[in-house]
Design a protein around this motif. Structure first.
Motif, PDB file in Angstrom:
ATOM      1  N   MET A 179     -68.070 -31.375  27.322  1.00  0.00           N
ATOM      2  CA  MET A 179     -68.714 -30.097  27.009  1.00  0.00           C
ATOM      3  C   MET A 179     -67.850 -28.917  27.455  1.00  0.00           C
ATOM      4  N   ILE A 180     -67.270 -29.001  28.648  1.00  0.00           N
ATOM      5  CA  ILE A 180     -66.415 -27.921  29.148  1.00  0.00           C
ATOM      6  C   ILE A 180     -65.200 -27.732  28.242  1.00  0.00           C
ATOM      7  N   LEU A 181     -64.587 -28.814  27.804  1.00  0.00           N
ATOM      8  CA  LEU A 181     -63.436 -28.721  26.915  1.00  0.00           C
ATOM      9  C   LEU A 181     -63.801 -28.059  25.594  1.00  0.00           C
ATOM     10  N   LEU A 182     -64.941 -28.430  25.005  1.00  0.00           N
ATOM     11  CA  LEU A 182     -65.361 -27.839  23.730  1.00  0.00           C
ATOM     12  C   LEU A 182     -65.662 -26.351  23.887  1.00  0.00           C
ATOM     13  N   ILE A 183     -66.303 -25.978  25.008  1.00  0.00           N
ATOM     14  CA  ILE A 183     -66.591 -24.555  25.237  1.00  0.00           C
ATOM     15  C   ILE A 183     -65.289 -23.777  25.379  1.00  0.00           C
ATOM     16  N   ALA A 184     -64.310 -24.327  26.107  1.00  0.00           N
ATOM     17  CA  ALA A 184     -63.022 -23.647  26.276  1.00  0.00           C
ATOM     18  C   ALA A 184     -62.317 -23.455  24.944  1.00  0.00           C
ATOM     19  N   MET A 185     -62.416 -24.437  24.054  1.00  0.00           N
ATOM     20  CA  MET A 185     -61.765 -24.342  22.751  1.00  0.00           C
ATOM     21  C   MET A 185     -62.428 -23.314  21.856  1.00  0.00           C
ATOM     22  N   ASN A 186     -63.705 -23.048  22.036  1.00  0.00           N
ATOM     23  CA  ASN A 186     -64.432 -22.128  21.164  1.00  0.00           C
ATOM     24  C   ASN A 186     -64.666 -20.761  21.786  1.00  0.00           C
ATOM     25  N   THR A 187     -64.117 -20.506  22.960  1.00  0.00           N
ATOM     26  CA  THR A 187     -64.266 -19.217  23.624  1.00  0.00           C
ATOM     27  C   THR A 187     -63.186 -18.253  23.144  1.00  0.00           C
ATOM     28  N   GLN A 188     -63.594 -17.062  22.685  1.00  0.00           N
ATOM     29  CA  GLN A 188     -62.642 -16.071  22.198  1.00  0.00           C
ATOM     30  C   GLN A 188     -62.023 -15.270  23.346  1.00  0.00           C
ATOM     31  N   ASP A 189     -62.820 -14.981  24.374  1.00  0.00           N
ATOM     32  CA  ASP A 189     -62.363 -14.193  25.511  1.00  0.00           C
ATOM     33  C   ASP A 189     -62.614 -14.996  26.777  1.00  0.00           C
ATOM     34  N   ALA A 190     -61.638 -14.994  27.675  1.00  0.00           N
ATOM     35  CA  ALA A 190     -61.789 -15.770  28.904  1.00  0.00           C
ATOM     36  C   ALA A 190     -63.004 -15.321  29.708  1.00  0.00           C
ATOM     37  N   LEU A 191     -63.346 -14.023  29.622  1.00  0.00           N
ATOM     38  CA  LEU A 191     -64.495 -13.527  30.385  1.00  0.00           C
ATOM     39  C   LEU A 191     -65.815 -14.060  29.842  1.00  0.00           C
ATOM     40  N   GLN A 213     -51.621 -36.765  33.881  1.00  0.00           N
ATOM     41  CA  GLN A 213     -52.641 -35.887  34.437  1.00  0.00           C
ATOM     42  C   GLN A 213     -52.075 -35.030  35.567  1.00  0.00           C
ATOM     43  N   PHE A 214     -51.321 -35.644  36.473  1.00  0.00           N
ATOM     44  CA  PHE A 214     -50.877 -34.932  37.669  1.00  0.00           C
ATOM     45  C   PHE A 214     -49.683 -34.002  37.394  1.00  0.00           C
ATOM     46  N   ILE A 215     -48.651 -34.546  36.745  1.00  0.00           N
ATOM     47  CA  ILE A 215     -47.402 -33.794  36.600  1.00  0.00           C
ATOM     48  C   ILE A 215     -47.465 -32.793  35.445  1.00  0.00           C
ATOM     49  N   VAL A 216     -48.022 -33.211  34.309  1.00  0.00           N
ATOM     50  CA  VAL A 216     -47.971 -32.361  33.107  1.00  0.00           C
ATOM     51  C   VAL A 216     -49.142 -31.376  33.082  1.00  0.00           C
ATOM     52  N   ILE A 217     -50.360 -31.920  32.997  1.00  0.00           N
ATOM     53  CA  ILE A 217     -51.524 -31.057  32.778  1.00  0.00           C
ATOM     54  C   ILE A 217     -51.848 -30.228  34.018  1.00  0.00           C
ATOM     55  N   THR A 218     -52.032 -30.896  35.174  1.00  0.00           N
ATOM     56  CA  THR A 218     -52.458 -30.193  36.380  1.00  0.00           C
ATOM     57  C   THR A 218     -51.412 -29.193  36.854  1.00  0.00           C
ATOM     58  N   LYS A 219     -50.145 -29.625  36.951  1.00  0.00           N
ATOM     59  CA  LYS A 219     -49.091 -28.718  37.408  1.00  0.00           C
ATOM     60  C   LYS A 219     -48.898 -27.553  36.456  1.00  0.00           C
ATOM     61  N   SER A 264     -58.896 -30.394  33.143  1.00  0.00           N
ATOM     62  CA  SER A 264     -57.589 -29.756  33.335  1.00  0.00           C
ATOM     63  C   SER A 264     -57.077 -29.167  32.020  1.00  0.00           C
ATOM     64  N   THR A 265     -57.295 -29.902  30.926  1.00  0.00           N
ATOM     65  CA  THR A 265     -56.905 -29.376  29.611  1.00  0.00           C
ATOM     66  C   THR A 265     -57.694 -28.121  29.272  1.00  0.00           C
ATOM     67  N   ALA A 266     -58.986 -28.129  29.591  1.00  0.00           N
ATOM     68  CA  ALA A 266     -59.809 -26.935  29.354  1.00  0.00           C
ATOM     69  C   ALA A 266     -59.294 -25.759  30.165  1.00  0.00           C
ATOM     70  N   ALA A 267     -58.908 -26.018  31.436  1.00  0.00           N
ATOM     71  CA  ALA A 267     -58.354 -24.941  32.269  1.00  0.00           C
ATOM     72  C   ALA A 267     -57.075 -24.391  31.662  1.00  0.00           C
ATOM     73  N   GLY A 268     -56.220 -25.286  31.172  1.00  0.00           N
ATOM     74  CA  GLY A 268     -54.986 -24.825  30.532  1.00  0.00           C
ATOM     75  C   GLY A 268     -55.244 -23.998  29.294  1.00  0.00           C
ATOM     76  N   ILE A 269     -56.236 -24.393  28.497  1.00  0.00           N
ATOM     77  CA  ILE A 269     -56.571 -23.632  27.285  1.00  0.00           C
ATOM     78  C   ILE A 269     -57.088 -22.247  27.648  1.00  0.00           C
ATOM     79  N   ILE A 270     -57.932 -22.174  28.683  1.00  0.00           N
ATOM     80  CA  ILE A 270     -58.528 -20.900  29.078  1.00  0.00           C
ATOM     81  C   ILE A 270     -57.454 -19.904  29.509  1.00  0.00           C
ATOM     82  N   VAL A 271     -56.534 -20.351  30.356  1.00  0.00           N
ATOM     83  CA  VAL A 271     -55.577 -19.404  30.938  1.00  0.00           C
ATOM     84  C   VAL A 271     -54.373 -19.146  30.042  1.00  0.00           C
TER      85      VAL A 271
END
Length: 677
Positions: A41-53, A116-122, A240-247
């Motif tokens: 659910m978090i990943l889908l919301i991040a993908m469909n959010t237009q503004d980070a706020l 997960q550790f080296i690519v996405i998280t870092k 972690s992917t959702a976090a990367g998409i958001i920022v």
């Protein structure tokens, strides 16, 4: 407290209790499924959010899900070590990935952990850190931009407040994301450690406590370790992917799917190149032809369809614009725009388009900017924007200058030629097309590039077409400057003086004079080519004499006397005597006796015979000075100066008429002609 708030509190406390309280396998299966569903659910919301706020709760949610995931890890580890089982979810994931080959499954799991550790998280951590830093660094500039827009009236107080709040929220969000990304990194490290604990400790416990042999212990605890790691790492990978998409998203116009399809497929023609490349791989390499050709065909068809859609959308947009223009023409309000008249217009034939086209080297726009600066410095007048347009009704090389919709000057240019003006004697070796210099009416020749150097050596003044236009336009503006200054322009000048001399303006306006009265005086000064740049002196004089008279002619005379130093420097050369044409006492007396007073002011009421005689005598003296190569200047007494100016208004308006009071005492005056009648 609302049920919703209470449930959140109970949930957070429950997550903490899971770390110390054993959980049944059935409940653990449900919680693991809930963990995976929350991550999706978090990943889908991040993908469909237009503004980070719009997803500002994400940093807090990141912390809560991380703690929840660690609590589940502890619970599964407790069951694995104590019972050798961790529920159906863990068992299913482990058996599915292992597929009967423990070594292969373990390697796949390790690869997933590394990704997960080296690519996405870092990567997410670094982007969050940089985003927070740049957001904080940009805050002062954004605040200054808001203040500038507010001071300029572009936005109101409420809009400025909303923008400031948004900037503050952005800084808080990216700062929180920078901190929350550290939790994700720590969770990844903890997950790796827990994997090794489950594997090594489980292997020892299985043989020592549960009595398993080496093979059975290795098989059982490897599957459980892989399953536990997967049900933990998959949600962590999604979040972690959702976090990367958001920022990483910036300047977005829609959700992620909208932006991807719009920006990646913006150039359909490139799909043909990709399709050709894929087809070439099937032809020139051992890759099977049937593997590449279907994909290449799909790409080619997609490119064709996208290009067709783009063309159709453009046609629809053009049709909508055309329909809108037709509706605007049909609407009753459409004629209002036709009533507007530009203060100054410069129109030219199609042959002179290169003058204004910067791509063809034209610098007319830059020259007009310099003309406006020159007029501001020399005359104190803010010249309005000059409208430039081509006019197919004109001759190809013709141009006209309009003032308030009416033509006041015209001329013709020959591009790729030069205008050569004679120094007073003609050189027969200089050949060209005879013409007339448009600004001053002097005889001239249009010569080509080959004749230019010879003409300059013979003393001719040679100028290029853009300079001819610039000079003509400047002289026209100076000639009609009094028509360009209205009440609105006067109000702008008054406001500029008020910023530094508020007491002066407050005393003058509206106590003694209105904006319209000041405008009349300024227009009369400009009409006689007297600069109004020294507005402080002008306003000081009007404040002194405005309490005694409202006659703009009389007030203008007082102002001219106050500007005596400026007028003297305008016409006199300090190293030479000022050569002037004077008026005899008899002529001055006759003019003074012909002045009539009325309610609107005084005016000259001289009989036609006398006025014609005086005019003829003045014309003779002026022509004599022009033939001698001198600038004709008429000098008279202050009492009749403005009436003599009225007498010469129609035919000799370019001849300056000054009074003795308008000259500095130190200047030497030499009379070169006297007007007698």
């Amino acid at each position: 407290m609302k049920i919703r708030d209470l449930s959140i509190l109970v949930g957070v406390i429950g997550i903490v209790l899971m770390m110390v309280v054993p959980i049944p396998k059935g409940l653990l299966d449900i919680l693991l499924v809930i963990n995976i569903s929350i991550a999706v659910m978090i990943l889908l919301i991040a993908m469909n959010t237009q503004d980070a706020l719009n997803f500002s709760i994400f940093p807090t949610l990141l912390l809560i899900t991380t703690i929840f995931r660690l609590a589940l890890n502890i619970s599964t580890t407790r069951l694995i070590l104590s019972e050798g089982k961790a529920g159906h979810v863990v068992q299913t994931f482990g058996e599915f990935v292992a597929g009967g080959q423990i070594a292969v499954g373990f390697v796949v799991f390790l690869i997933l952990v590394v990704v997960q550790f080296i690519v996405i998280t870092k990567g997410s951590e670094r982007v969050a850190e940089v985003g927070a830093r740049f957001t904080l660094d940009a805050m002062p500039g954004k605040q200054m931009s808001i203040d500038a827009d507010l001071n300029a009236g572009i936005i109101n107080e409420q809009q400025a407040k909303e923008r400031r709040e948004k900037i503050g929220k952005e800084a808080d969000f990216y700062g929180a994301m920078d901190g929350a990304s550290k939790f994700v990194k720590g969770d990844a490290v903890a997950s790796i450690i827990i994997v090794f604990i489950n594997l090594i400790a489980g292997f020892i416990v299985g043989m020592a406590v549960h009595g398993m042999d080496i093979k059975q212990a290795l098989s059982t605890y490897s599957i459980l370790t892989i399953g536990d790691g997967l049900v933990s790492q998959i949600p962590a990978l999604l979040i972690s992917t959702a976090a990367g998409i958001i920022v990483t998203r910036a300047a977005s116009e829609g959700n992620l799917a909208h932006d991807l399809t719009k920006q990646l497929l913006r150039y359909p023609n490139l799909l043909y190149i990709v399709a050709g490349t894929v087809a070439l791989l099937g032809i020139a390499t051992p890759i099977p032809f049937m593997t590449t050709m279907p994909y290449a065909a799909i790409l080619a068809i997609a490119g064709y369809r996208l290009q067709a859609n783009i063309n159709r959308a453009k046609e629809e947009e053009d049709l909508l614009v055309e329909e809108k223009q037709i509706e605007e023409v049909r609407s009753p309000e459409s004629v209002i725009s036709l009533l507007q008249v530009d203060p100054i217009e410069f129109e030219f034939g199609y042959g002179l388009i290169p003058l204004a086209d910067t791509q063809q080297g034209g610098d007319l726009l830059d020259r007009i900017i310099m003309i406006r600066r020159q007029c501001a410095l020399e005359m104190g007048l803010i010249v309005p924007v000059i409208r430039i347009r081509d006019n197919i009704q004109l001759k190809p090389n013709e141009y006209i200058i309009k003032m308030k919709g009416n033509m006041v000057a015209r001329g013709e240019l020959l591009l790729h030629h030069y205008l050569a003006m004679s120094p007073g004697f003609d050189d027969d070796s200089i050949s060209g097309i005879e013409t007339q210099e448009p600004a001053f009416g002097l005889p001239a020749l249009w010569i080509d590039e080959a004749m230019k150097e010879r003409a300059e050596m013979s003393g001719y003044t040679v100028v290029d077409p853009p300079s001819v236009v610039a000079t003509h336009l400047t002289e026209v503006i100076k000639k009609y400057a009094h028509e360009l200054i209205g009440r609105q322009e006067t109000k702008a000048l008054v406001d500029s003086v008020k910023e530094t001399y508020p007491a002066l303006v407050d005393e003058l306006i509206p106590s003694y004079m209105s904006i319209g009265d000041v405008q009349k005086v300024l227009a009369k000064l400009l009409k006689e080519k007297i600069s109004i740049r020294d507005l402080v002196t002008i306003f000081e004089t009007l404040a002194d004499y405005g309490k005694f008279t409202k006659d703009p002619d009389v007030l203008t005379e007082y102002v001219r006397q106050s500007l005596s130093r400026q007028i003297t420097q305008q016409y006199a050369n300090p190293s030479e005597p000022l050569k002037v044409i004077t008026v005899s006492p008899s002529v001055e007396k006759k003019i003074a006796e012909s002045v009539q007073q009325s309610d609107q002011g005084s005016y000259l009421a001289m009989d036609p015979v006398s006025s014609q005689t005086i005019y003829q005598k003045l014309t003779e003296q002026v022509n004599r000075q022009i033939q001698s190569g001198l600038q004709p200047i008429i000098l008279t007494s202050p009492t009749i100066r403005m009436y003599l100016r009225q007498l010469l208004e129609r035919s000799l308006q370019d001849i300056p008429v000054i009074s003795y009071s308008e000259l500095e005492p130190s200047i030497e005056v030499q009379s070169v002609g006297v007007v007698n009648a």
